[in-house]
Structures are given as C-alpha cells and as structure tokens.
Design a protein around this motif. Structure first.
Motif, mmCIF file in Angstrom:
data_model
loop_
_atom_site.group_PDB
_atom_site.id
_atom_site.type_symbol
_atom_site.label_atom_id
_atom_site.label_comp_id
_atom_site.label_asym_id
_atom_site.label_seq_id
_atom_site.Cartn_x
_atom_site.Cartn_y
_atom_site.Cartn_z
ATOM 1 N N VAL A 1 0.836 -1.206 0.000
ATOM 2 C CA VAL A 1 0.000 0.000 0.000
ATOM 3 C C VAL A 1 0.867 1.252 0.000
ATOM 4 N N VAL A 2 1.884 1.268 0.853
ATOM 5 C CA VAL A 2 2.769 2.437 0.973
ATOM 6 C C VAL A 2 3.519 2.681 -0.336
ATOM 7 N N ILE A 3 4.152 1.636 -0.862
ATOM 8 C CA ILE A 3 4.956 1.774 -2.072
ATOM 9 C C ILE A 3 4.094 2.233 -3.249
ATOM 10 N N CYS A 4 2.939 1.589 -3.431
ATOM 11 C CA CYS A 4 2.099 1.935 -4.579
ATOM 12 C C CYS A 4 1.482 3.321 -4.424
ATOM 13 N N ASP A 5 1.223 3.746 -3.200
ATOM 14 C CA ASP A 5 0.727 5.101 -2.961
ATOM 15 C C ASP A 5 1.771 6.121 -3.409
ATOM 16 N N GLN A 6 3.042 5.884 -3.040
ATOM 17 C CA GLN A 6 4.114 6.791 -3.424
ATOM 18 C C GLN A 6 4.368 6.761 -4.936
ATOM 19 N N TYR A 7 4.216 5.593 -5.542
ATOM 20 C CA TYR A 7 4.420 5.459 -6.986
ATOM 21 C C TYR A 7 3.349 6.222 -7.767
ATOM 22 N N ARG A 8 2.109 6.081 -7.332
ATOM 23 C CA ARG A 8 1.010 6.773 -8.037
ATOM 24 C C ARG A 8 1.126 8.286 -7.902
ATOM 25 N N LYS A 9 1.729 8.733 -6.796
ATOM 26 C CA LYS A 9 1.931 10.177 -6.608
ATOM 27 C C LYS A 9 3.144 10.693 -7.377
ATOM 28 N N GLY A 10 3.914 9.780 -8.001
ATOM 29 C CA GLY A 10 5.091 10.184 -8.756
ATOM 30 C C GLY A 10 6.301 10.466 -7.904
ATOM 31 N N ILE A 11 6.262 10.058 -6.636
ATOM 32 C CA ILE A 11 7.383 10.323 -5.724
ATOM 33 C C ILE A 11 8.523 9.333 -5.952
ATOM 34 N N ILE A 12 8.192 8.086 -6.275
ATOM 35 C CA ILE A 12 9.200 7.047 -6.492
ATOM 36 C C ILE A 12 8.977 6.388 -7.848
ATOM 37 N N SER A 13 9.939 5.567 -8.230
ATOM 38 C CA SER A 13 9.872 4.861 -9.499
ATOM 39 C C SER A 13 10.658 3.566 -9.360
ATOM 40 N N GLY A 14 10.749 2.792 -10.429
ATOM 41 C CA GLY A 14 11.524 1.559 -10.383
ATOM 42 C C GLY A 14 11.107 0.572 -11.452
ATOM 43 N N SER A 15 11.948 -0.432 -11.657
ATOM 44 C CA SER A 15 11.758 -1.374 -12.762
ATOM 45 C C SER A 15 10.558 -2.301 -12.586
ATOM 46 N N ILE A 16 10.086 -2.504 -11.357
ATOM 47 C CA ILE A 16 8.950 -3.415 -11.163
ATOM 48 C C ILE A 16 7.688 -2.687 -10.689
ATOM 49 N N CYS A 17 7.713 -1.351 -10.654
ATOM 50 C CA CYS A 17 6.547 -0.607 -10.138
ATOM 51 C C CYS A 17 5.275 -0.922 -10.920
ATOM 52 N N GLN A 18 5.398 -0.965 -12.242
ATOM 53 C CA GLN A 18 4.228 -1.236 -13.081
ATOM 54 C C GLN A 18 3.644 -2.611 -12.761
ATOM 55 N N ASP A 19 4.518 -3.629 -12.674
ATOM 56 C CA ASP A 19 4.059 -4.995 -12.373
ATOM 57 C C ASP A 19 3.480 -5.097 -10.967
ATOM 58 N N LEU A 20 4.053 -4.361 -10.026
ATOM 59 C CA LEU A 20 3.635 -4.441 -8.624
ATOM 60 C C LEU A 20 2.313 -3.727 -8.382
ATOM 61 N N CYS A 21 2.166 -2.530 -8.939
ATOM 62 C CA CYS A 21 1.046 -1.667 -8.556
ATOM 63 C C CYS A 21 -0.101 -1.627 -9.553
ATOM 64 N N HIS A 22 0.155 -1.791 -10.844
ATOM 65 C CA HIS A 22 -0.907 -1.703 -11.846
ATOM 66 C C HIS A 22 -1.313 -3.073 -12.388
ATOM 67 N N LEU A 23 -0.305 -3.869 -12.778
ATOM 68 C CA LEU A 23 -0.606 -5.166 -13.385
ATOM 69 C C LEU A 23 -0.790 -6.277 -12.350
ATOM 70 N N ARG A 24 -0.400 -6.008 -11.099
ATOM 71 C CA ARG A 24 -0.504 -6.999 -10.016
ATOM 72 C C ARG A 24 0.135 -8.331 -10.394
ATOM 73 N N GLN A 25 1.323 -8.258 -10.963
ATOM 74 C CA GLN A 25 2.008 -9.474 -11.402
ATOM 75 C C GLN A 25 3.074 -9.946 -10.419
ATOM 76 N N VAL A 26 3.190 -9.257 -9.290
ATOM 77 C CA VAL A 26 4.077 -9.719 -8.221
ATOM 78 C C VAL A 26 3.202 -10.396 -7.175
ATOM 79 N N GLU A 27 3.363 -11.691 -7.044
ATOM 80 C CA GLU A 27 2.525 -12.479 -6.121
ATOM 81 C C GLU A 27 3.246 -12.663 -4.788
ATOM 82 N N TRP A 28 2.614 -12.199 -3.708
ATOM 83 C CA TRP A 28 3.178 -12.366 -2.362
ATOM 84 C C TRP A 28 2.728 -13.720 -1.823
ATOM 85 N N ARG A 29 3.673 -14.500 -1.321
ATOM 86 C CA ARG A 29 3.331 -15.833 -0.816
ATOM 87 C C ARG A 29 3.609 -15.937 0.685
#
Length: 430
Positions: free
Chosen positions: A64-92
């Motif tokens: 929640v924290v990371i994706c909130d900061q990403y959507r606000k444009g505060i942070i960036s990174g190579s997996i942000c799109q997969d983590l926050c928009h595409l939901r392709q990072v599965e937490w186990r």
C-alpha cells in the motif's frame, strides 16, 4: 480338579487385578494431566505465534505504501508497473523475523523470488494504511527538487565513502548506482528514480548486494522505491528454519544436532556448501569495495541452491569494516560485551581507559570454523574425520584481524578447502 484350577486362578490373578484397579484412577489422572498440559502448551505457542503474525508480517502495508508513493510520482523503479498496476508480483509465505524488515517468498514473471521491503519503526502497525503518507517524509526525502545529476553523484559517492571507507574503487560503484537509477534507459535520472535508489542505499543488504561479489549472494532482479526482489529463497542448512521465528529459540541444542543429521543434506553436499562458505569468507576480506565482517555467524544464514552451491541466506548481519570501526571508535565500556557490534563482532575493552579497542577479537574465518565443527564433523568419512577435526580446531584459535597475519589465515583456509575438495572431487557431488 476344576475347583483347584479356579482357586489357583483366583489366588494368582486376583491380587494383581485389585492392584491394577487401585492404580487405574491415578493413571487416569496422570494421562489427563499430560494431555491437558500438551493442549495448554500447544495453545500457548499457537497464540504467541499468531498474535505476533500481524506485527511480523505486514507485507500488505508495504505494498500500500509503495504503490501510494508510486502513483503520486514520488518514487519509481523497474517493477513498479508490475507491482502496482498489473498486479504481477505475487506475495506468498511471510519469512519476516523482525517487524522493520518485511521478507516474503513470491512469484514474478514465472520465477520464484524473495520480496524485501522495510517498514520504518516510526510507523505504528496499528495505524494501518492511514499512516502510509507519513513515510515519504521519512524515507523518500532525498534528493530534493533542483538537485543536479552531478550533485546526486557526489552525494552518492560521499555516502559510499562514509559506509565503505575512502576507497579508490568507489567512483565506479557510484557510477553503477546511477546506471541502476536509469532503469528505463532514457539516459536521464528523474527525481523519482533518484529518490528510489537513494532509499535503497539506506538498506544495508542492498548496499552489500552492490558491493559484494555476486557468486555467493542472491541476484537482484528489480525494485520499486525501496522494495526490491532477489532470486528465490535459498534452501536453509538449519532444519529449525522451518519453524516460525518465535519458536526457533525453543529448539534445544541436542535436538537441533539430531535434526541436522536426520534432515540436513548428505555429508558430501554439506562439504560442497562448506567450501562455498569458505570462499565467501575469502571474498569478504580485502574485496574490491573493502573488508566486511560477519556479525551473526549462525547456521540459519548458511543457504544453498538446488545444486548445493552456497548462498548467504541473510546479508543484513554482514557489516562493512568502516561501519564497525565507526561504532567502536571512542565507545565507553566496562566489559568486552559493551564492544559488540551485531551479535558476535566483538572487540576487547581497555579497562584502564574504559574504551573499546579497534580490532575484533575473532576474525570471520575463526567464527565460520566453529560453525563448521557442528556442520561437518557429524557423519564425516572415518578416514577424514581426524584430519578435518584437527584443521577446524586450529582454525578456531585464529585471533585478531587477518591483516595482522594474512598469510597464516590464508594458509589455514587453503588447507581446509583442499581437504574437503580431495574428498568430493571426481564424484557426482562436484
């Protein structure tokens, strides 16, 4: 005749039956008490484990924290799109051992990964997602708007010098950090990219992933803000690792040793893992980016791949020499225990000056050899056990920094590796 047999039966068995009947109530009480005790202990352990789960396992807050900061444009990174928009990072599975460092096994792009994310201690876990926006003020505050690329590079280089020492190789490492920040390869570093990489550098393990040779550490796969992914969780050489973190200290040492023999890898595989661990110790001493100390030398940190190649399970307890010396410099002490960095990086206390001395009592190699005595000697081939035990005992007596007796330390390490390689070379275990 029948009466005699019946009488004999009564004489022989009736007293026993009466005694047994007399003892039955007592036996029932004992069994009921033991069953009740077992249920109580099990319930208590379950309560302790699950009541702490919410504190130890807060991956949902991390996301929640990371994706909130990403959507606000505060942070960036190579997996942000997969983590926050595409939901392709599965937490186990949650693997966290401390609340401030969230660790999960996961799945990304069809690969098993480890997800790592820090939660600031200033955040109250009970505050939930409402506390998330506060984090940008704590962690993602540097660099500020208006900072140039040159200023950011100088800022990064100063940080590396403060944490790794003033080494001639650090400008190249600072350049590597800039290349990592430009993850989209557009030949520019945005403020969000710079904030993300700066936040990552504050994580001890991430700094070590950049600084240490890649062979014995998990490979970095991607990041978003200060959340990052590495290769999948290595297998643990410590059978107690399957237990929840809070229950691990309850495992008796004797049971731990038995589990190691029953559930651990076969001895030749253990020898291969041990050789990798010894090579890792070599890499820590006078590497490209300085000297490093293992400050929690336990079997729980000895991991391995599916091919039984050594992987350091947790780099959090590996510390640069500069950080340890900064901790010891001018530190007041009464006993040597006051001069301990981490769990077992201990320096002597000068009782006259009441200050910690700069050199550690026990080098990395001696601590690793103590660990290998319990790991390698049980189940070792009969023809090797005596020579191996002698070499390990000799190794555990090493003291002081290897810089004081570099050749001697190198010789002991070389003998150990040669002894193990001779035993497993030209077999399926190599």
């Amino acid at each position: 005749m029948r009466r005699l047999r019946r009488l004999a039966h009564l004489v022989l068995f009736c007293p026993f039956s009466k005694g047994l009947q007399g003892r039955l109530p007592g036996l029932r009480v004992k069994y009921v008490f033991l069953v009740w005790l077992g249920i109580f202990a099990g319930s208590w352990l379950a309560y302790v484990h699950y009541s702490s789960y919410a504190e130890l396992c807060r991956g949902h807050i991390c996301q929640v924290v990371i994706c909130d900061q990403y959507r606000k444009g505060i942070i960036s990174g190579s997996i942000c799109q997969d983590l926050c928009h595409l939901r392709q990072v599965e937490w186990r599975t949650c693997l966290s051992s401390v609340p401030g460092q969230q660790v999960y096994s996961g799945l990304w792009q069809g690969k098993e990964v480890t997800i790592k994310c820090g939660i600031e201690e200033s955040l109250d876990s009970k505050a939930g997602a409402d506390a998330a926006p506060r984090r940008e003020l704590v962690l993602f505050d540097k660099p500020t708007r208006g900072t140039s690329i040159k200023e950011f590079q100088e800022m990064t280089l100063s940080f590396l010098k403060a944490n790794l020492g003033d080494l001639p190789s650090l400008p190249a490492l600072a350049g590597q950090v800039l290349l990592m920040a430009d993850f989209n390869k557009d030949h520019r570093v945005s403020l969000a990219e710079a904030k993300s990489v700066w936040a990552l550098l504050q994580r001890n393990e991430f700094l070590l992933l950049l600084s240490l040779p890649k062979e014995h550490a998990s490979r970095l796969l991607g990041y978003c803000g200060d959340l990052y992914l590495t290769e999948g969780v290595p297998h643990s050489s410590w059978p107690g690792a399957v237990l929840p973190p809070l229950l691990r200290p309850l495992l008796p040492a004797a049971l731990h040793g038995a589990l190691q023999r029953w559930l651990g890898p076969a001895w030749p595989w253990r020898a291969k893992i041990a050789i990798g661990l010894l090579e890792f110790v070599e890499e820590l001493f006078h590497g490209a980016y300085g000297t490093f100390y293992m400050c929690e030398t336990t079997l729980a940190n000895v991991g391995y791949t599916a091919k039984y190649d050594f992987r350091m399970a947790d780099l959090e307890q590996v510390a640069p020499e500069a950080a340890v010396r900064r901790f010891l410099r001018g530190r007041r002490c009464e006993h040597s225990s006051d001069c301990t960095y981490g769990r077992d990086c201990r320096a002597p206390c000068d009782t006259l000056l009441r200050q910690c001395k700069g050199d550690l009592v026990q080098p990395n190699l001696a601590k690793v050899c103590e660990l290998l005595q319990d790991y390698l000697l049980p189940g070792a081939p009969a023809g090797l056990r005596a020579a191996l035990g002698k070499q390990l005992r000799r190794c555990t007596t090493l003291s002081g920094l290897a810089g004081r007796a570099e050749a001697h330390h190198a010789l002991v390490l070389s003998h150990l590796k040669t002894l193990l390689w001779k035993e497993i070379s030209n077999t399926k275990y190599t």
